[in-house]
Design a protein around this motif. Structure first.
Motif, mmCIF file in Angstrom:
data_model
loop_
_atom_site.group_PDB
_atom_site.id
_atom_site.type_symbol
_atom_site.label_atom_id
_atom_site.label_comp_id
_atom_site.label_asym_id
_atom_site.label_seq_id
_atom_site.Cartn_x
_atom_site.Cartn_y
_atom_site.Cartn_z
ATOM 1 N N ALA A 72 0.830 -1.203 0.000
ATOM 2 C CA ALA A 72 0.000 0.000 0.000
ATOM 3 C C ALA A 72 0.865 1.253 0.000
ATOM 4 O O ALA A 72 0.558 2.235 -0.688
ATOM 5 N N ALA A 73 1.959 1.230 0.747
ATOM 6 C CA ALA A 73 2.870 2.372 0.762
ATOM 7 C C ALA A 73 3.512 2.563 -0.608
ATOM 8 O O ALA A 73 3.656 3.697 -1.082
ATOM 9 N N GLN A 74 3.915 1.460 -1.265
ATOM 10 C CA GLN A 74 4.488 1.559 -2.605
ATOM 11 C C GLN A 74 3.467 2.115 -3.595
ATOM 12 O O GLN A 74 3.805 2.924 -4.456
ATOM 13 N N LEU A 75 2.224 1.680 -3.486
ATOM 14 C CA LEU A 75 1.173 2.186 -4.371
ATOM 15 C C LEU A 75 0.947 3.682 -4.145
ATOM 16 O O LEU A 75 0.780 4.452 -5.100
ATOM 17 N N SER A 76 0.966 4.098 -2.899
ATOM 18 C CA SER A 76 0.785 5.510 -2.583
ATOM 19 C C SER A 76 1.914 6.355 -3.166
ATOM 20 O O SER A 76 1.679 7.416 -3.749
ATOM 21 N N LEU A 77 3.128 5.868 -3.016
ATOM 22 C CA LEU A 77 4.272 6.595 -3.573
ATOM 23 C C LEU A 77 4.233 6.617 -5.105
ATOM 24 O O LEU A 77 4.613 7.614 -5.726
ATOM 25 N N LEU A 78 3.770 5.541 -5.707
ATOM 26 C CA LEU A 78 3.650 5.501 -7.160
ATOM 27 C C LEU A 78 2.661 6.550 -7.660
ATOM 28 O O LEU A 78 2.938 7.267 -8.630
ATOM 29 N N VAL A 79 1.524 6.656 -6.996
ATOM 30 C CA VAL A 79 0.536 7.666 -7.395
ATOM 31 C C VAL A 79 1.106 9.063 -7.208
ATOM 32 O O VAL A 79 0.946 9.936 -8.070
ATOM 33 N N ARG A 80 1.809 9.292 -6.127
ATOM 34 C CA ARG A 80 2.405 10.610 -5.862
ATOM 35 C C ARG A 80 3.448 10.954 -6.930
ATOM 36 O O ARG A 80 3.455 12.063 -7.470
ATOM 37 N N ARG A 81 4.321 10.015 -7.260
ATOM 38 C CA ARG A 81 5.349 10.276 -8.283
ATOM 39 C C ARG A 81 4.717 10.520 -9.649
ATOM 40 O O ARG A 81 5.170 11.387 -10.397
ATOM 41 N N THR A 82 3.681 9.766 -9.968
ATOM 42 C CA THR A 82 3.003 9.947 -11.253
ATOM 43 C C THR A 82 2.338 11.316 -11.319
ATOM 44 O O THR A 82 2.418 12.002 -12.342
ATOM 45 N N ALA A 83 1.714 11.733 -10.236
ATOM 46 C CA ALA A 83 1.077 13.049 -10.209
ATOM 47 C C ALA A 83 2.118 14.162 -10.305
ATOM 48 O O ALA A 83 1.895 15.175 -10.988
ATOM 49 N N LEU A 84 3.254 13.987 -9.648
ATOM 50 C CA LEU A 84 4.312 14.992 -9.742
ATOM 51 C C LEU A 84 4.876 15.089 -11.152
ATOM 52 O O LEU A 84 5.327 16.149 -11.574
ATOM 53 N N GLU A 85 4.865 13.989 -11.867
ATOM 54 C CA GLU A 85 5.355 13.982 -13.244
ATOM 55 C C GLU A 85 4.353 14.655 -14.185
ATOM 56 O O GLU A 85 4.738 15.323 -15.141
ATOM 57 N N ALA A 86 3.066 14.479 -13.912
ATOM 58 C CA ALA A 86 2.035 14.959 -14.838
ATOM 59 C C ALA A 86 1.597 16.394 -14.562
ATOM 60 O O ALA A 86 1.303 17.133 -15.498
ATOM 61 N N PHE A 87 1.542 16.782 -13.313
ATOM 62 C CA PHE A 87 1.004 18.081 -12.940
ATOM 63 C C PHE A 87 2.124 18.970 -12.400
ATOM 64 O O PHE A 87 3.191 18.477 -12.024
ATOM 65 N N PRO A 88 1.884 20.278 -12.329
ATOM 66 C CA PRO A 88 2.913 21.170 -11.779
ATOM 67 C C PRO A 88 3.234 20.821 -10.321
ATOM 68 O O PRO A 88 2.342 20.517 -9.531
ATOM 69 N N ARG A 89 4.495 20.862 -10.009
ATOM 70 C CA ARG A 89 4.971 20.503 -8.672
ATOM 71 C C ARG A 89 4.336 21.388 -7.601
ATOM 72 O O ARG A 89 4.011 20.918 -6.515
ATOM 73 N N GLU A 90 4.133 22.665 -7.910
ATOM 74 C CA GLU A 90 3.555 23.589 -6.931
ATOM 75 C C GLU A 90 2.126 23.195 -6.573
ATOM 76 O O GLU A 90 1.640 23.509 -5.494
ATOM 77 N N THR A 91 1.443 22.515 -7.481
ATOM 78 C CA THR A 91 0.066 22.094 -7.238
ATOM 79 C C THR A 91 0.013 20.810 -6.429
ATOM 80 O O THR A 91 -0.811 20.677 -5.518
ATOM 81 N N VAL A 92 0.885 19.877 -6.731
ATOM 82 C CA VAL A 92 0.790 18.527 -6.160
ATOM 83 C C VAL A 92 1.575 18.382 -4.858
ATOM 84 O O VAL A 92 1.099 17.742 -3.912
ATOM 85 N N ALA A 93 2.746 18.947 -4.776
ATOM 86 C CA ALA A 93 3.645 18.689 -3.645
ATOM 87 C C ALA A 93 3.052 19.038 -2.282
ATOM 88 O O ALA A 93 3.215 18.272 -1.333
ATOM 89 N N PRO A 94 2.352 20.150 -2.109
ATOM 90 C CA PRO A 94 1.864 20.459 -0.754
ATOM 91 C C PRO A 94 0.610 19.698 -0.335
ATOM 92 O O PRO A 94 0.191 19.815 0.811
ATOM 93 N N LEU A 95 0.023 18.927 -1.226
ATOM 94 C CA LEU A 95 -1.237 18.253 -0.908
ATOM 95 C C LEU A 95 -1.023 17.055 0.000
ATOM 96 O O LEU A 95 -0.074 16.302 -0.159
ATOM 97 N N ALA A 96 -1.944 16.881 0.937
ATOM 98 C CA ALA A 96 -1.917 15.727 1.839
ATOM 99 C C ALA A 96 -3.335 15.478 2.327
ATOM 100 O O ALA A 96 -4.191 16.362 2.277
ATOM 101 N N GLY A 97 -3.581 14.265 2.771
ATOM 102 C CA GLY A 97 -4.857 13.909 3.364
ATOM 103 C C GLY A 97 -6.036 14.073 2.432
ATOM 104 O O GLY A 97 -6.019 13.641 1.279
ATOM 105 N N ALA A 98 -7.073 14.748 2.929
ATOM 106 C CA ALA A 98 -8.304 14.924 2.152
ATOM 107 C C ALA A 98 -8.075 15.795 0.924
ATOM 108 O O ALA A 98 -8.703 15.575 -0.120
#
Length: 152
Positions: A72-98
């Protein structure tokens, strides 16, 4: 035989069209084909991160012996890395939780992350309790659909 005359051969047929309208149509066809090839190559290159993420997801799914919380942790990190690759870092990086889950819902066009099985992603890297294998399979399928279908 000496009195025979060679038959005159017709002029060679040109491969270029004879009318201007046909020539313009041919040029438009060539330009359209070049544009389609250029667009296809550009799209193929732009989706390189999707293919890499899907390959990583396949590797995670096929690796035996991983504990469910680590998976589950690997899957979470995979989604995070994919989102960082696709979307602007300023949009994705600070997001957490809800906020992170609602971002995933908005980019995918559903509510499966914030209201469904995707809720596991919010705390998967920090979770110490073991997850049920029945929870991981739908999560992997949801992540696969998100990687293939999110809108950038």
């Amino acid at each position: 035989m000496a009195g025979l005359i060679d038959i005159p051969l017709p002029r060679p047929v040109s491969l270029l069209p004879e009318t201007w309208a046909s020539r313009i149509a041919l040029v438009l066809l060539v330009v359209g084909a070049a544009f389609a090839i250029w667009h296809g190559v550009r799209r193929f290159r732009a989706n390189r991160y999707r293919r890499a993420a899907l390959a990583e997801l396949d590797r995670i799914e096929r690796t035996p012996g991983i504990a469910s919380d680590q998976r589950a942790a690997q899957l979470s990190l995979l989604v995070r890395r994919t989102a960082l690759e696709a979307f602007p870092r300023e949009t994705v990086a600070p997001l957490a939780g809800a906020g992170w889950l609602s971002f995933l819902d908005r980019s995918y066009g559903g509510h499966e992350f914030s209201e469904g099985v995707g809720r596991v992603l919010a705390n998967a890297p920090y979770r110490r309790a073991a997850l049920d294998a029945d929870e991981l399979r739908p999560l992997e399928q949801l992540i696969r659909r998100w990687i293939r279908g999110h809108h950038v």
